[in-house]
Enzyme design. Structure first.
Site, mmCIF file in Angstrom:
data_model
loop_
_atom_site.group_PDB
_atom_site.id
_atom_site.type_symbol
_atom_site.label_atom_id
_atom_site.label_comp_id
_atom_site.label_asym_id
_atom_site.label_seq_id
_atom_site.Cartn_x
_atom_site.Cartn_y
_atom_site.Cartn_z
ATOM 1 N N LYS A 1 1.062 -1.541 0.512
ATOM 2 C CA LYS A 1 -0.209 0.086 0.021
ATOM 3 C C LYS A 1 1.219 1.261 0.252
ATOM 4 C CE LYS A 1 -4.039 -1.509 2.401
ATOM 5 N NZ LYS A 1 -5.242 -1.223 3.012
ATOM 6 N N GLY B 1 -6.878 3.425 -3.606
ATOM 7 C CA GLY B 1 -7.200 2.115 -4.765
ATOM 8 C C GLY B 1 -5.614 2.335 -5.065
ATOM 9 N N GLU C 1 0.948 -4.999 4.407
ATOM 10 C CA GLU C 1 -0.557 -6.024 5.137
ATOM 11 C C GLU C 1 0.008 -7.278 4.845
ATOM 12 O OE1 GLU C 1 -3.539 -3.249 5.644
ATOM 13 O OE2 GLU C 1 -2.571 -1.792 6.777
ATOM 14 N N LYS C 2 -1.179 -7.603 5.397
ATOM 15 C CA LYS C 2 -1.240 -9.105 5.220
ATOM 16 C C LYS C 2 -2.812 -8.991 4.000
ATOM 17 C CE LYS C 2 -2.177 -13.800 5.722
ATOM 18 N NZ LYS C 2 -1.293 -14.422 5.254
ATOM 19 N N HIS D 1 -16.257 -3.532 3.876
ATOM 20 C CA HIS D 1 -15.906 -2.211 3.537
ATOM 21 C C HIS D 1 -17.243 -1.937 4.637
ATOM 22 C CE1 HIS D 1 -15.085 1.676 3.089
ATOM 23 N NE2 HIS D 1 -15.423 2.039 3.805
ATOM 24 N N ARG E 1 -13.755 14.231 7.127
ATOM 25 C CA ARG E 1 -14.868 15.322 6.460
ATOM 26 C C ARG E 1 -16.297 14.135 6.918
ATOM 27 N NH1 ARG E 1 -13.004 11.262 2.520
ATOM 28 N NH2 ARG E 1 -14.510 10.414 1.858
ATOM 29 N N VAL F 1 -20.127 11.395 1.825
ATOM 30 C CA VAL F 1 -21.633 11.068 0.869
ATOM 31 C C VAL F 1 -23.266 10.939 0.880
ATOM 32 C CG1 VAL F 1 -22.130 10.699 -1.082
ATOM 33 C CG2 VAL F 1 -20.023 11.587 -0.610
HETATM 34 C C1 MV4 Z 1 -7.122 -3.941 1.586
HETATM 35 C C2 MV4 Z 1 -7.871 -5.097 1.399
HETATM 36 C C3 MV4 Z 1 -6.987 -6.319 1.565
HETATM 37 N N1 MV4 Z 1 -7.036 -6.518 2.069
HETATM 38 N N2 MV4 Z 1 -6.089 -4.316 2.324
HETATM 39 C C4 MV4 Z 1 -8.988 -0.267 -0.881
HETATM 40 C C5 MV4 Z 1 -9.035 0.513 -0.805
HETATM 41 C C6 MV4 Z 1 -7.876 1.490 0.205
HETATM 42 N N3 MV4 Z 1 -8.400 2.431 1.278
HETATM 43 C C7 MV4 Z 1 -8.179 -0.024 0.547
HETATM 44 N N4 MV4 Z 1 -8.731 -0.899 0.564
HETATM 45 C C8 MV4 Z 1 -8.033 -2.376 0.352
HETATM 46 N N5 MV4 Z 1 -7.189 -2.405 1.418
HETATM 47 C C9 MV4 Z 1 -5.566 -5.560 3.054
HETATM 48 N N6 MV4 Z 1 -4.566 -5.555 3.559
HETATM 49 C C10 MV4 Z 1 -8.793 -4.220 0.081
HETATM 50 C C11 MV4 Z 1 -9.125 -3.330 -0.728
HETATM 51 C C12 MV4 Z 1 -9.888 -3.321 -0.743
HETATM 52 C C13 MV4 Z 1 -11.219 -2.188 -0.219
HETATM 53 C C14 MV4 Z 1 -11.734 -1.812 0.595
HETATM 54 C C15 MV4 Z 1 -12.903 -1.857 0.695
HETATM 55 C C16 MV4 Z 1 -13.702 -1.558 -0.355
HETATM 56 C C17 MV4 Z 1 -13.419 -1.761 -1.388
HETATM 57 C C18 MV4 Z 1 -12.050 -3.104 -1.558
HETATM 58 C C19 MV4 Z 1 -11.725 -2.685 -3.161
HETATM 59 C C20 MV4 Z 1 -11.455 -3.609 -3.426
HETATM 60 C C21 MV4 Z 1 -9.797 -3.706 -2.230
#
Ligand code: MV4
Length: 448
Positions: free
Chosen positions: A158, A165, A200-201, A208, A292, A295
């Site tokens: 990340k 993303g 991260e793992k 979400h 913030r 939406v």
């Molecule tokens: C992740 C994940 C799986 N594992 N982290 C996507 C946006 C960013 N802010 C963090 N995200 C993710 N982090 C770990 N360790 C999967 C996502 C992710 C995701 C997260 C929330 C909503 C939609 C998503 C779509 C794809 C991947």
């Protein structure tokens, strides 16, 4: 209390803030680009100031023009809405320097939470559960290899400056790590001018789920329950609901406590959101904190009977919060109506709305700035309305949503109404059995 608030935004959120200002007896100032001269926020505010041409960089993002508009009109506070300057530390600081109250986070807070690796380390220190992985930023590829191996594949790389993303890569095996590391860093450098990375793992098929919090100037915080935002496409949310169909009373208690602990640890002031990833075993992990109004805030307002914009204004004026946490009493669903063609890969569809019939009736809320004859400019976000239904149960909220979508007529442009109508009948949506992977598998049915 503030006498006059300038709203540094456009569209439905500008209108949303103006409405609360009116109810609180506070004067409002709209700012607008030349593309938005005919917009409702301009017509409904007490005053309006043109701040530049259509391009966001030369209008809604142009700080000197917005500060000048606030000074000319004698506004004593600025509400930034969401997007644009709402999480811009420099703008928050400039407002403070001009003795204008920024109704949002301090520059320090925005910087602290905007750097994701740093935000995560802060949350770890606060005792909030975080995804196992690196301690902060990884300096070299050698370290990256080492930490990836220790963490165990699959892992997620990340970008510390990321969000939405960008600069993020899932890596399933060691031999793919180098390419992912190089391309994620390159992408992050290009997008944010920074290529700090952390590991991260990988949480597979997470949900979400975010917790709405409000903190006050005494350092006290409370939570206003969750929102399930798992239905997203390319990191854009399409629909949200509360309660989450995956939530239990026990999980809400734990996630709410964690979010309040997070807010109080950093002495967060204002409305904020603590985002979590939730795995299939209901383990939850801190993902990001948004400083913030979001939406999707109306669904929270619907189920706990609270005006979150009013709350933001009160807290910004120094009024302490009650400190009570809230559980949802009702069920609310929001569908984001975008000027996009869901039958053609959600391609943007700006232009003139020739006909509009808005849905109404019991339990139906429509937050929008559009009307018949309105021309959607191609320069901004494609969201044109938020349709929210509220009912005693999830089933009833879905029935209401189907009925409301059926009486929502927009002609002249393509919208995501047909997508939402199909979503409301999708077996995995109806049972509430969906994750962030849902849209990868979703296929639009043909038009009848
Ligand atoms: C992740 C994940 C799986 N594992 N982290 C996507 C946006 C960013 N802010 C963090 N995200 C993710 N982090 C770990 N360790 C999967 C996502 C992710 C995701 C997260 C929330 C909503 C939609 C998503 C779509 C794809 C991947």
């Amino acid at each position: 209390m503030f006498k006059k608030i300038l709203i540094a935004n456009r569209g439905e959120i500008a209108l949303r803030v103006i409405r609360t200002c009116k109810e609180m007896g506070i004067k409002s100032v709209a700012v607008y680009s030349t593309a938005d001269a005919e917009s409702l926020h301009v017509k409904f505010a007490d005053e309006a100031v043109c701040i530049g041409p259509p391009s966001s960089n030369e209008s809604y993002l142009k700080m000197p023009n917005i500060i000048a508009a606030a000074e000319i009109t004698n506004a004593d506070a600025i509400h930034p809405g969401y997007g644009f300057l709402s999480e811009n530390a420099k703008f928050s600081k400039i407002c403070a320097e001009h003795d204008i109250k920024f109704i949002g986070a301090s520059a320090e807070m925005i910087d602290r939470m905007g750097d994701k690796a740093n935000a995560k380390e802060t949350m770890k220190a606060a005792g909030v559960p975080c995804v196992p992985g690196s301690d902060g930023v990884i300096e070299t590829f050698k370290d990256c290899q080492k930490v990836a191996k220790e963490t165990g594949y699959p892992v997620m790389l990340k970008a510390s400056a990321g969000g939405g993303g960008k600069g993020m890569r899932a890596v399933w095996k060691a031999e793919d790590l180098k390419d992912a590391w190089d391309s994620a860093r390159q992408e992050s450098k290009a997008a944010f001018g920074n290529d700090d990375m952390y590991i991260e793992k990988l949480i597979e098929e997470p949900r979400h789920i975010e917790i709405q919090i409000v903190g006050d100037s005494t350092g006290k915080a409370c939570h206003l329950s969750e929102r399930d935002c798992s239905i997203q496409r390319r990191h854009q949310k399409l629909t949200e609901e509360v309660p989450s169909p995956f939530m239990t009373d026990e999980l809400r208690q734990k996630m709410g406590d964690a979010a309040v602990k997070a807010s109080e640890f950093i002495k967060y002031e204002g409305a904020g959101t603590v985002e979590f990833l939730v795995d299939k075993n209901r383990n939850f992990y801190f993902m990001e904190m948004n400083t913030r109004i979001q939406v999707e805030h109306p669904i929270t307002e619907q189920v706990i009977d609270f005006d979150l914009i009013r709350e933001q204004i009160l807290v910004a004026a120094g009024v302490p919060i009650s400190g009570k946490n809230y559980s949802p009493k009702l069920h609310a669903i929001e569908c984001r109506i975008n000027a996009e063609d869901p039958h053609n890969g959600f391609r943007p569809s700006p232009g003139r709305i020739t006909t509009l019939h808005a849905p109404g009736g019991h339990g139906v809320r429509l937050d929008t700035h559009v009307y018949a004859g309105y021309v959607i400019p191609p320069n901004y976000d494609s969201m044109i309305a938020k349709l929210i239904t509220t009912a005693q149960t999830r089933e009833e909220a879905i029935s209401k949503m189907k009925r409301a979508l059926d009486e929502f007529y927009i002609e002249g442009i393509k919208t995501t109404i047909p997508f939402h109508r199909q979503l409301m009948e999708h077996p995995d949506y109806v049972t509430g059995n969906y994750t962030t992977k849902f849209m990868e598998d979703f296929v639009m049915q043909d038009k009848q």
